[in-house]
Design a protein around this motif. Structure first.
Motif, PDB file in Angstrom:
ATOM      1  N   GLU A  61       5.901   8.075  -8.784  1.00  0.00           N
ATOM      2  CA  GLU A  61       5.448   7.355 -10.120  1.00  0.00           C
ATOM      3  C   GLU A  61       4.951   6.064  -9.954  1.00  0.00           C
ATOM      4  OE1 GLU A  61       8.751   6.012 -12.813  1.00  0.00           O
ATOM      5  OE2 GLU A  61       9.961   6.525 -11.160  1.00  0.00           O
ATOM      6  N   LYS A  62       3.819   5.631 -10.741  1.00  0.00           N
ATOM      7  CA  LYS A  62       3.085   4.519 -10.604  1.00  0.00           C
ATOM      8  C   LYS A  62       2.761   3.950 -11.821  1.00  0.00           C
ATOM      9  CE  LYS A  62       0.634   5.229  -6.245  1.00  0.00           C
ATOM     10  NZ  LYS A  62      -0.671   5.582  -5.585  1.00  0.00           N
ATOM     11  N   ILE A  63       2.796   2.344 -12.337  1.00  0.00           N
ATOM     12  CA  ILE A  63       2.439   1.937 -13.596  1.00  0.00           C
ATOM     13  C   ILE A  63       1.520   0.595 -13.214  1.00  0.00           C
ATOM     14  CG2 ILE A  63       4.239   2.751 -14.786  1.00  0.00           C
ATOM     15  CD1 ILE A  63       5.682  -0.356 -14.478  1.00  0.00           C
ATOM     16  N   MET A  72       0.411   4.562 -17.087  1.00  0.00           N
ATOM     17  CA  MET A  72       1.489   5.394 -16.350  1.00  0.00           C
ATOM     18  C   MET A  72       0.860   6.573 -15.472  1.00  0.00           C
ATOM     19  SD  MET A  72       4.236   5.999 -19.182  1.00  0.00           S
ATOM     20  CE  MET A  72       3.158   6.656 -20.233  1.00  0.00           C
ATOM     21  N   LYS A  73       1.246   6.616 -14.362  1.00  0.00           N
ATOM     22  CA  LYS A  73       0.670   7.769 -13.564  1.00  0.00           C
ATOM     23  C   LYS A  73       1.778   8.457 -12.611  1.00  0.00           C
ATOM     24  CE  LYS A  73      -3.957   6.660 -12.584  1.00  0.00           C
ATOM     25  NZ  LYS A  73      -4.911   6.064 -11.411  1.00  0.00           N
ATOM     26  N   ILE A  74       1.867   9.742 -12.595  1.00  0.00           N
ATOM     27  CA  ILE A  74       2.669  10.353 -11.664  1.00  0.00           C
ATOM     28  C   ILE A  74       1.752  11.343 -10.896  1.00  0.00           C
ATOM     29  CG2 ILE A  74       4.471  12.091 -11.366  1.00  0.00           C
ATOM     30  CD1 ILE A  74       5.876  11.130 -14.000  1.00  0.00           C
ATOM     31  N   GLU A  87       2.726  -1.276  -9.717  1.00  0.00           N
ATOM     32  CA  GLU A  87       3.938  -1.214  -9.314  1.00  0.00           C
ATOM     33  C   GLU A  87       4.264   0.262  -9.146  1.00  0.00           C
ATOM     34  OE1 GLU A  87       7.179  -2.964 -11.742  1.00  0.00           O
ATOM     35  OE2 GLU A  87       5.961  -4.864 -11.838  1.00  0.00           O
ATOM     36  N   GLU A  88       5.012   0.586  -7.905  1.00  0.00           N
ATOM     37  CA  GLU A  88       5.663   1.845  -7.795  1.00  0.00           C
ATOM     38  C   GLU A  88       7.091   1.994  -8.053  1.00  0.00           C
ATOM     39  OE1 GLU A  88       4.210   3.269  -3.780  1.00  0.00           O
ATOM     40  OE2 GLU A  88       2.190   3.004  -4.404  1.00  0.00           O
ATOM     41  N   GLY A  89       7.341   3.465  -8.571  1.00  0.00           N
ATOM     42  CA  GLY A  89       8.695   3.591  -8.733  1.00  0.00           C
ATOM     43  C   GLY A  89       9.184   4.502  -7.664  1.00  0.00           C
TER      44      GLY A  89
END
Lengths: 391, 134
Positions: free
Chosen positions: A299-301, A356-358, A316-318
């Motif tokens: 996940e990335k935002i 938001m990105k996954i 940021e990466e989750g």
């Protein structure tokens, strides 16, 4: 066997506490009041205590403030070193002393040296940031339902309602359903080369820190002081440098591996669906032992923060997830093969919605004996289960 | 509606507005079903049911509207049943940086009442997470 970075905590936590205490101690000496002192005598004497170092540079001085002490000394192994030290404190010369209560110190460590105490603390913070799991933005609450009330009242069904306009979102664009599946390489060779150069640069930096800390520990030990933080830091940074050099060499060797030609005959894939893959290697892959296919999701935002009169954007990466989906140890299947891979049902689909990105990647790993393993990644789109035309 | 049922409603003076879903978990292809119940001193005017998607990226939350129904000129009490088709996605998700929640919101514009019922939507029915599998 993979090394778990959590084990580093056993070493890093006590080291950080110790270095932190030393750092505070060092910092506390900086507000000491400066006083002017005159050197009365400076000479090398033989210590009358149990010091192993037999050359004591002894300085007697007087200061503006008569309430403070007038005697400082430092032990050395070699007489020449003691003399070199005393050259800074010639008789009748005016020197700066640092007043701490009733005590005067003629020397203290340069402030930049105190920053070495911060290295283990920075490493500890970095490690904790990497390994401590962070909770979601909100607590995981059970679906909320209003309290049920049983009443006798007029009932209205949906046929008497006005259907509101279609959704405010074009849902299909947010998980990329408009794009057909394509397998495209993610990690071209030049990216891998830069990664290797980056690792080598980091290795050089850590080697320099390690060498400096080692030298410092040796010098302080030789002069009779406790080698302290420098001695603890040197082997630790050396280990990191060795690890980075090893990774860098692996990356360079990996550049020599052949690239796989991976094809997918599945136009779309979704949780619980199938992914049809075929692969083939052109060129030698030596003593390949195993091929492993995995799905890797992250996940990335993009965060927009106000900084003065402007906005600052940061990425940021989750959390990331890794699902091994297929593996084979058969030599003929490693070089060339095909497989129908079942996509797990409980995985999130790809997402591209505002900030938001996954993202999902298909990762191919070929484990090669006596050589760097082959790693290749391909961007893939996992879509939600289609409502119509489900298999 | 029978005379007896209307009398029962008149006996109870308490005002209320509520939403109930038949389930708390939904899978792709399902319809979100439930009902809205209300009782006011005067006519309810307009009641709107909305299927909402709430996305949270770090601290920023946004609500998007997916589907909706509206009843007009309603009496002072009653029950409205609804069935809303869920889109293909996105699924309910709980991540470290991203969170996706689904809910049904009902609003009575005349009386400024709003109620919400959350539910989860995914192939398993549970909110999904990015967790490594074996």
């Amino acid at each position: 066997m993979k090394f778990d970075p959590k084990y580093l905590l056993v070493f890093l936590v006590p080291l950080s506490f110790w270095c932190g205490a030393r750092f505070i101690n060092e910092m506390a000496s900086y507000p000491w009041q400066k006083v002017s002192c005159t050197v009365k005598s400076s000479e090398i004497v033989v210590p009358d205590d149990n010091s192993k170092l037999r050359n004591r540079a002894q300085i007697i001085f007087s200061c503006d403030d008569p309430t403070v002490g007038i005697y400082n000394w430092k032990d050395f192994a070699e007489q020449s070193e003691a003399q070199k030290f005393l050259d800074q404190y010639k008789v009748r010369s005016i020197v700066i002393g640092y007043k701490n209560g009733n005590e005067i110190k003629l020397w203290r460590k340069p402030i930049w040296m105190s920053s070495f105490y911060l290295i283990p603390i920075v490493l500890l913070i970095f490690l904790l940031h990497k390994i401590v799991p962070k909770g979601p933005a909100r607590s995981v609450a059970a679906p909320r339902q209003s309290q049920a009330i049983v009443i006798k009242s007029p009932a209205f069904n949906q046929s008497s309602a006005i259907v509101l306009d279609d959704a405010s979102q074009n849902w299909k664009t947010i998980y990329g359903v408009q794009n057909l599946q394509s397998i495209s390489g993610l990690k071209p060779r030049h990216a891998q080369m830069w990664q290797s150069i980056g690792l080598l640069a980091a290795a050089i930096i850590f080697s320099a820190i390690s060498a400096f800390a080692g030298l410092r520990a040796y010098k302080t030990f030789k002069s009779g002081d406790s080698p302290g933080c420098a001695a603890a830091l040197a082997p630790f940074t050396a280990l990191i440098a060795i690890g980075l050099v090893r990774r860098s060499i692996q990356q360079f060797l990996g550049l020599l591996n052949p690239r796989p030609n991976v094809q997918s005959s599945s136009p779309t894939i979704w949780p619980g669906g199938n992914l049809d893959l075929s692969w083939r290697y052109e060129g030698k892959i030596g003593t390949a032992r195993k091929i492993i296919f995995s799905l890797v999701g992250i996940e990335k935002i993009e965060v927009k923060e106000k900084s003065g009169n402007t906005y600052k954007y940061s990425k940021e990466e989750g959390t990331s997830a890794h699902y091994p989906i297929h593996e084979s140890s058969e030599a003929y299947e490693i070089r060339e093969g095909r497989a129908r891979i079942k996509i797990p049902e409980n995985i999130m689909h790809s997402l591209n919605f505002g900030s938001m990105k996954i993202e999902w990647k298909l990762k191919v790993e070929v484990q090669i004996g006596y050589w760097a393993d082959l790693h290749e990644e391909y961007a893939i789109q996992i879509q939600p289960v289609p409502i119509s035309g489900r298999p | 509606m029978s005379e007896e049922e209307l009398e029962d409603l008149k006996d109870d003076d308490e005002e209320f507005f509520s939403i109930q879903l038949t389930r708390e978990q939904y899978r792709p292809g399902d319809n979100v079903e439930g009902n809205v119940q209300w009782k006011f001193p005067e006519s309810a005017d307009t009641i709107t049911v909305r299927l909402l998607l709430e996305t949270t990226a770090k601290w920023n939350t946004e609500k998007s509207y997916a589907a909706g129904l509206q009843w007009k000129q309603l009496p002072s009490s009653g029950i409205c049943s609804f069935s809303l088709q869920l889109p293909e996605g996105p699924y309910s998700f709980i991540g470290q940086k991203i969170r996706i929640d689904w809910s049904v919101e009902v609003e009575c514009s005349g009386w400024s009442y709003t109620e919400e019922a959350e539910f989860s939507f995914s192939p398993t029915g549970e909110p999904l997470e990015l967790k490594s599998g074996k």
